[in-house]
Write a protein that holds these residues in place. Sequence first.
Motif, mmCIF file in Angstrom:
data_model
loop_
_atom_site.group_PDB
_atom_site.id
_atom_site.type_symbol
_atom_site.label_atom_id
_atom_site.label_comp_id
_atom_site.label_asym_id
_atom_site.label_seq_id
_atom_site.Cartn_x
_atom_site.Cartn_y
_atom_site.Cartn_z
ATOM 1 N N ASP A 138 0.805 -1.401 0.055
ATOM 2 C CA ASP A 138 -0.341 0.238 -0.119
ATOM 3 C C ASP A 138 0.542 1.162 0.327
ATOM 4 O O ASP A 138 1.615 1.609 1.636
ATOM 5 N N VAL A 139 0.827 1.790 -0.859
ATOM 6 C CA VAL A 139 1.556 2.922 -1.695
ATOM 7 C C VAL A 139 0.833 4.327 -1.385
ATOM 8 O O VAL A 139 -0.105 4.207 -1.965
ATOM 9 N N VAL A 159 8.960 11.087 -8.434
ATOM 10 C CA VAL A 159 8.076 10.672 -7.685
ATOM 11 C C VAL A 159 7.389 11.330 -6.739
ATOM 12 O O VAL A 159 8.238 12.282 -6.420
ATOM 13 N N ASP A 160 6.490 12.056 -7.477
ATOM 14 C CA ASP A 160 5.446 12.990 -7.471
ATOM 15 C C ASP A 160 4.469 12.288 -7.042
ATOM 16 O O ASP A 160 3.087 12.751 -7.461
ATOM 17 N N GLY A 161 4.422 12.083 -5.114
ATOM 18 C CA GLY A 161 2.727 11.742 -4.481
ATOM 19 C C GLY A 161 2.007 10.393 -4.876
ATOM 20 O O GLY A 161 1.221 10.901 -5.169
ATOM 21 N N VAL A 162 2.520 9.834 -5.039
ATOM 22 C CA VAL A 162 1.843 8.688 -6.345
ATOM 23 C C VAL A 162 1.269 7.684 -4.963
ATOM 24 O O VAL A 162 1.928 7.108 -3.743
ATOM 25 N N SER A 163 -0.103 7.460 -5.682
ATOM 26 C CA SER A 163 -0.258 6.237 -4.501
ATOM 27 C C SER A 163 -1.262 5.257 -4.993
ATOM 28 O O SER A 163 -2.360 5.647 -6.112
ATOM 29 N N PHE A 164 -0.656 3.824 -4.322
ATOM 30 C CA PHE A 164 -1.512 2.457 -5.181
ATOM 31 C C PHE A 164 -1.475 1.642 -4.561
ATOM 32 O O PHE A 164 -0.914 1.556 -3.219
ATOM 33 N N ASP A 165 -1.922 0.489 -4.567
ATOM 34 C CA ASP A 165 -2.146 -0.783 -3.634
ATOM 35 C C ASP A 165 -1.838 -1.906 -4.754
ATOM 36 O O ASP A 165 -2.041 -2.006 -5.903
ATOM 37 N N VAL A 166 -1.077 -3.349 -4.075
ATOM 38 C CA VAL A 166 -1.026 -4.148 -4.794
ATOM 39 C C VAL A 166 -1.524 -5.302 -3.975
ATOM 40 O O VAL A 166 -1.390 -5.681 -3.194
ATOM 41 N N ARG A 167 -2.791 -5.934 -4.126
ATOM 42 C CA ARG A 167 -3.461 -6.935 -2.765
ATOM 43 C C ARG A 167 -2.713 -7.679 -3.298
ATOM 44 O O ARG A 167 -2.259 -8.727 -3.853
ATOM 45 N N ARG A 168 -2.998 -9.416 -2.511
ATOM 46 C CA ARG A 168 -2.385 -10.653 -2.394
ATOM 47 C C ARG A 168 -3.475 -11.455 -2.959
ATOM 48 O O ARG A 168 -3.956 -11.578 -3.559
ATOM 49 N N PHE A 186 1.920 -15.416 -4.862
ATOM 50 C CA PHE A 186 2.315 -14.285 -4.123
ATOM 51 C C PHE A 186 1.737 -12.591 -5.202
ATOM 52 O O PHE A 186 1.103 -13.054 -6.033
ATOM 53 N N ALA A 187 1.711 -11.906 -4.233
ATOM 54 C CA ALA A 187 1.268 -10.599 -4.937
ATOM 55 C C ALA A 187 2.552 -9.945 -5.917
ATOM 56 O O ALA A 187 3.765 -9.597 -4.845
ATOM 57 N N CYS A 188 2.683 -9.484 -6.653
ATOM 58 C CA CYS A 188 3.577 -8.594 -7.896
ATOM 59 C C CYS A 188 3.320 -7.526 -8.092
ATOM 60 O O CYS A 188 2.210 -6.992 -8.958
ATOM 61 N N LEU A 189 4.293 -6.349 -7.778
ATOM 62 C CA LEU A 189 4.200 -5.173 -8.622
ATOM 63 C C LEU A 189 5.093 -5.868 -9.990
ATOM 64 O O LEU A 189 6.377 -5.207 -10.208
ATOM 65 N N PHE A 190 4.410 -5.063 -11.381
ATOM 66 C CA PHE A 190 5.387 -6.314 -12.614
ATOM 67 C C PHE A 190 5.234 -4.715 -13.468
ATOM 68 O O PHE A 190 4.382 -4.029 -13.801
ATOM 69 N N GLU A 235 -3.710 7.610 -15.244
ATOM 70 C CA GLU A 235 -4.479 6.791 -15.241
ATOM 71 C C GLU A 235 -4.441 5.279 -14.414
ATOM 72 O O GLU A 235 -3.473 4.839 -14.276
ATOM 73 N N LYS A 236 -5.442 4.581 -14.037
ATOM 74 C CA LYS A 236 -4.553 4.079 -13.463
ATOM 75 C C LYS A 236 -6.573 2.487 -12.950
ATOM 76 O O LYS A 236 -7.001 3.502 -13.436
ATOM 77 N N GLY A 237 -6.405 1.541 -12.849
ATOM 78 C CA GLY A 237 -7.604 0.752 -13.097
ATOM 79 C C GLY A 237 -7.497 -0.687 -13.187
ATOM 80 O O GLY A 237 -6.690 -1.440 -13.651
#
Length: 583
Positions: free
Chosen positions: A292-293, A311-320, A486-490, A515-517
């Motif tokens: 969770d970023v 990197v300027d104010g980035v927010s996102f998450d990766v679920r299990r 595993f969760a993965c940020l690719f 953009e994200k989704g």
Amino acid sequence: MTTTPRFTGENPVLKFDKLDVQFRTEFGTVHAVKGITLSVEPGEVMALVGESGSGKSVTATTALGLLPKTARIQGDTRVTDKSIGQLSGRQLRSLRGNRVAMVFQEPMTALNPVITVGEQLTEAMEVHGVAFGRDAWDRAVDLLNAVGIPNAERRAKQFPHELSGGMRQRVVIAMALACDPDVIIADEPTTALDVTVQAEILDLLRSLKDKLNTGILLITHNMGVVADMADNVAVMFKGTIVERGPVEQVLLQPQHPYTKRLLAAVPRLGEGHGQFGVAPNPVEPTAEAALDVRDLVVEYHRAGKKPFRAVDGVSFDVRRGEIVGLVGESGSGKSTIGRALLGLIPSKSGEVRVLDQNLLGLRGHELKSLRKRIGVIFQDPAASLNPRFPIGDVIAEPMSVHKVGNAKEREARVHELLDAVQLPRSVYNRYPHELSGGQRQRVSIARALSLSPDLLVADEPTSALDVSVQASVLAMFTELQREFGFACLFISHDLAVIDSLAHRVVVMQYGKIVEKGTREDVLLHPQEEYTRRLLAAAPVPDPIEQRERREARYELLKELGDEVVELDTRELDYDARGPRTES
């Protein structure tokens, strides 16, 4: 499909006739090229396609007379009316650049880092007697203008490291044009470039061959680039040409099993999961976050200058159990985020929670304990594997560092992991340099999984691989993700790869998320201008569809107020140079 050939091979500017190349080595003779015949006509783009080791670059290098003395060359290579094998060293130097020019894969290695761009261009012209002094400098500036470099007078006084990758590649193309060659050999000219820059360079090369009637031998393993550029295609496999013909015929109705295998291995944008026979498990929306970023800021400090905010104010998450694709061009901040998540570079502010622990607030033993639960795969396995360690020790190293198990248990775990990544157990005692690129990347994946991490950070793990190797690695990666959960940020700039395995997509530009989704929302129904540009620039391996996509991209660029890249021949005055003078 019946196609009337535009090029008959009767008036070639480059011709290989029964070319056969063998290299003498300490281990015996390597037969690199086995009696191939191939020609390129004025205004034609002939694509020479194949994977690493197929003999493409050896074939092309023969036309420049640059093969080492250990090479035994048979057959004939002709550039216009000159037979390469019959020329002296002086005559070869006169031919290079004058009649045949080269655009290399990596512009930073093709350009001299200690000489300005303008000086490198003028040097080529003065060596070949095209122009001298102020005339040569003016022509160098004209060439830079012609290939679409803005502020050409100022850029000509800069060094290569002061230019972006796309601009450096344009400089290399300008150097290739400096002496008005009859044929240009483009060796993987877009492999190191982002997708939008690649599209611009291809537009430039296409404009070059149309307006100057220059023949181009395009060497590549990217089928999308072939569909976008080529008139005719020759497919090489183990030193021989196994299939050739017009681009529509070869790409849409392939006859040879190797060509079919190459095309089947190409990830296709829009086809989604399961392209390589296996799809990642679906993820429940209620699954807890493995990463969770929140409002992450990373800055680089420079002496006497304002800090650069990467990197300027980035927010996102990766679920299990989820794969999140982080996409964007070079300089967008993707890899910086990956390094910040691993604690390899400091973050200025924000919060990074990994498995519900604040990564940025941990130190010492606590940080080491959390890192044990994070795996990482780097882009270049040759650089990330210790060349002095055998493969068994490379994979076992994380277990040794974190004191997991004894020597016997670690050995057993390594054997399990070699089985998991589909490598023979016999590689246990071999060294990284003894393996192929694809095998080394499998070792990197095995090492990343050695501690059964809950989170995996994969930074461009397949970008350096051939297309069929990439396909097998992606299929294996997806199977391992299903098995280990595993969760993965690719992290990748290849949208088709992301489409084939990601659950959600995050698009970055200039250090910010634009953009994200879900994969479907972002890649099939993009809302933001930048995402639309990225998707429009991604080539597909179907020449008919690619032609339509290119026209649609031009319309999009016009709609967004951008110019389509073209070679500006008004800047070039070839008539002023007079007749060719060759020794």
